[in-house]
Design a protein around this motif. Structure first.
Motif, mmCIF file in Angstrom:
data_model
loop_
_atom_site.group_PDB
_atom_site.id
_atom_site.type_symbol
_atom_site.label_atom_id
_atom_site.label_comp_id
_atom_site.label_asym_id
_atom_site.label_seq_id
_atom_site.Cartn_x
_atom_site.Cartn_y
_atom_site.Cartn_z
ATOM 1 N N ASN A 1 0.839 -1.202 0.000
ATOM 2 C CA ASN A 1 0.000 0.000 0.000
ATOM 3 C C ASN A 1 0.874 1.252 0.000
ATOM 4 O O ASN A 1 1.803 1.373 0.792
ATOM 5 C CB ASN A 1 -0.913 -0.002 1.223
ATOM 6 N N SER B 1 -0.099 6.620 -3.319
ATOM 7 C CA SER B 1 -0.640 6.782 -4.674
ATOM 8 C C SER B 1 -1.565 5.653 -5.086
ATOM 9 O O SER B 1 -2.200 5.715 -6.136
ATOM 10 C CB SER B 1 0.518 6.881 -5.679
ATOM 11 N N GLY B 2 -1.646 4.618 -4.256
ATOM 12 C CA GLY B 2 -2.479 3.471 -4.583
ATOM 13 C C GLY B 2 -1.732 2.171 -4.345
ATOM 14 O O GLY B 2 -0.511 2.170 -4.161
ATOM 15 N N ARG C 1 0.986 -0.314 -10.419
ATOM 16 C CA ARG C 1 0.233 0.376 -9.366
ATOM 17 C C ARG C 1 -1.176 0.638 -9.839
ATOM 18 O O ARG C 1 -1.404 1.030 -10.988
ATOM 19 C CB ARG C 1 0.910 1.700 -8.993
ATOM 20 N N PRO D 1 -4.998 2.637 -9.153
ATOM 21 C CA PRO D 1 -5.435 3.940 -8.620
ATOM 22 C C PRO D 1 -5.883 3.851 -7.163
ATOM 23 O O PRO D 1 -6.290 2.786 -6.686
ATOM 24 C CB PRO D 1 -6.609 4.312 -9.531
ATOM 25 N N LYS D 2 -5.830 4.968 -6.463
ATOM 26 C CA LYS D 2 -6.269 5.000 -5.067
ATOM 27 C C LYS D 2 -7.736 4.611 -4.932
ATOM 28 O O LYS D 2 -8.150 4.077 -3.897
ATOM 29 C CB LYS D 2 -6.036 6.396 -4.477
ATOM 30 N N ASN D 3 -8.529 4.907 -5.971
ATOM 31 C CA ASN D 3 -9.953 4.595 -5.905
ATOM 32 C C ASN D 3 -10.283 3.218 -6.488
ATOM 33 O O ASN D 3 -11.447 2.915 -6.759
ATOM 34 C CB ASN D 3 -10.767 5.667 -6.628
#
Length: 289
Positions: free
Chosen positions: A173, A176-177, A199, A201-203
Motif C-alpha cells: 500500500n 498513490s495506490g 500500481r 489507482p487509489k480509488n
C-alpha cells in the motif's frame, strides 16, 4: 466446481506485444480478435463436415480454453503464492497454466502464469486488465489486450520439465495506490526473478474473493483435435500464509462443442485431485466419442 466460461481470464501469445482477454460473456475485444482466426479455420474445412462426436471436424480459433474452474481466495490479500510443476511433454507447445483474480469491477482483474516451450525456456506473465494501472518495471508495457491495463512478463526463464516454480504476488500500500509485484522462483536453483510490477489507482474498487484456474492452448489450433493432454500440479497455494481450499472433480467430455474460445471446452476428459490443503493436480486427455 468448474465454470465453463470464466469471467475474465487472459493470456498472451508468446511476446509482450500480443495479449488477449476472455470473459464469461463474449467481450467485444475477444470477439474482434478472434473473428479473423475463426473465419480462417472455418474456411479450411468443407461446409457440413463438423460433427460433435469428431473433434477433428470441429474448427476452432486461437486460443482455446479447455480447463477452467473457480476457487475462493481473499481478494484483499497482501501475499498470494503458488508453486506449479508442469508434467506435460515439452513437445506440446503454446500451453498456458494460469491463475486469474477477479476484480470487483466487471472486465477487470489480473493473472499470473507460466507457459513452457520445448527449447528449454518459458514465458511468464503478471498483468492487470483494466483502467488506471501504471507500469512500474522495465518488464512491463502499457496496455493489455489492446485496451487498458499493464502487461508484464519475461520470455527467457530457464525451464526444465517437472521442475517446480513458485509464483508470488505481493501487494504494497502506497499513498498513490496499491502496488502489486510479481516474482517467480526456480526451486532447483533458488533464483528469484521479478516478472513485473504495477500500481492501481487509489480509488480502485479491489478484488473479489474469487479466482479462476485455467489451462489453454493459445496457438497452433485448427480443430478441437489439436487440444493436447496435460498434467500439472499446484502446491502451496496460499493467501497470506493460509492454504486455499480446492474440491476434487471429474469432468466427463460431452459431444457438444462450445463457442468461440470455448469451442473445445467440452472435448477433454479431466480430473482435479486434491492431495493436500492448498494443492491440486489436473490431468486431462482428449476424448474420442
Amino acid at each position: 466446481m468448474p465454470t465453463a466460461q470464466p469471467k475474465c481470464p487472459a493470456r498472451w501469445r508468446g511476446t509482450l506485444t500480443h495479449e488477449r482477454t476472455v470473459g464469461q460473456r463474449p467481450l467485444p475485444r475477444r470477439a474482434r480478435l478472434a473473428a479473423s482466426a475463426a473465419l480462417a479455420a472455418v474456411l479450411t474445412l468443407s461446409p457440413g463436415t463438423a460433427r460433435a462426436d469428431d473433434p477433428g471436424s470441429i474448427p476452432a480459433d486461437n486460443p482455446q480454453h479447455f480447463i477452467n474452474f473457480d476457487f475462493a481466495v481473499p481478494g484483499n490479500f497482501s501475499t498470494y503464492t503458488y508453486t506449479v510443476k508442469v508434467g506435460t511433454p515439452l513437445t506440446t507447445d503454446y500451453i498456458y497454466y494460469a491463475h486469474y483474480m477477479y476484480a470487483k469491477k466487471n472486465g477487470e482483474g489480473f493473472y499470473s502464469g507460466i507457459q513452457p516451450h520445448p527449447n528449454g525456456k518459458a514465458g511468464v506473465r503478471f498483468s492487470f486488465f483494466g483502467a488506471g494501472a501504471t507500469r512500474l518495471h522495465s518488464n512491463c508495457h502499457d496496455g493489455a489486450d489492446y485496451e487498458d491495463g499493464v502487461t508484464c512478463g519475461i520470455d527467457n526463464l530457464r525451464y526444465v520439465k517437472g521442475r517446480k516454480y513458485t509464483i508470488t504476488a505481493i501487494r504494497t500500500n502506497t499513498a498513490s495506490g496499491p502496488v502489486y509485484t510479481g516474482t517467480i522462483k526456480d526451486l532447483a536453483t533458488r533464483k528469484v526473478r521479478t516478472i513485473g510490477a504495477w500500481r492501481l489507482p487509489k480509488n480502485f474498487a479491489g478484488f473479489k474473493n474469487s479466482a479462476n484456474a485455467f489451462i489453454e492452448k493459445f496457438d497452433g489450433i485448427r480443430t478441437c483435435a489439436d487440444i493436447p493432454s496435460v498434467t500439472v500440479s499446484y502446491t502451496g497455494v496460499k493467501a497470506d500464509g493460509q492454504p486455499l481450499k480446492f474440491r476434487a472433480y471429474r469432468h466427463k467430455a460431452t459431444k457438444e462443442p462450445g463457442e468461440d474460445i470455448y469451442t473445445c471446452a467440452n472435448m477433454p476428459d479431466y480430473t482435479v485431485t486434491t492431495p493436500a490443503p492448498g494443492s491440486y493436480t489436473v490431468r486431462s486427455h482428449l476424448a474420442r466419442h
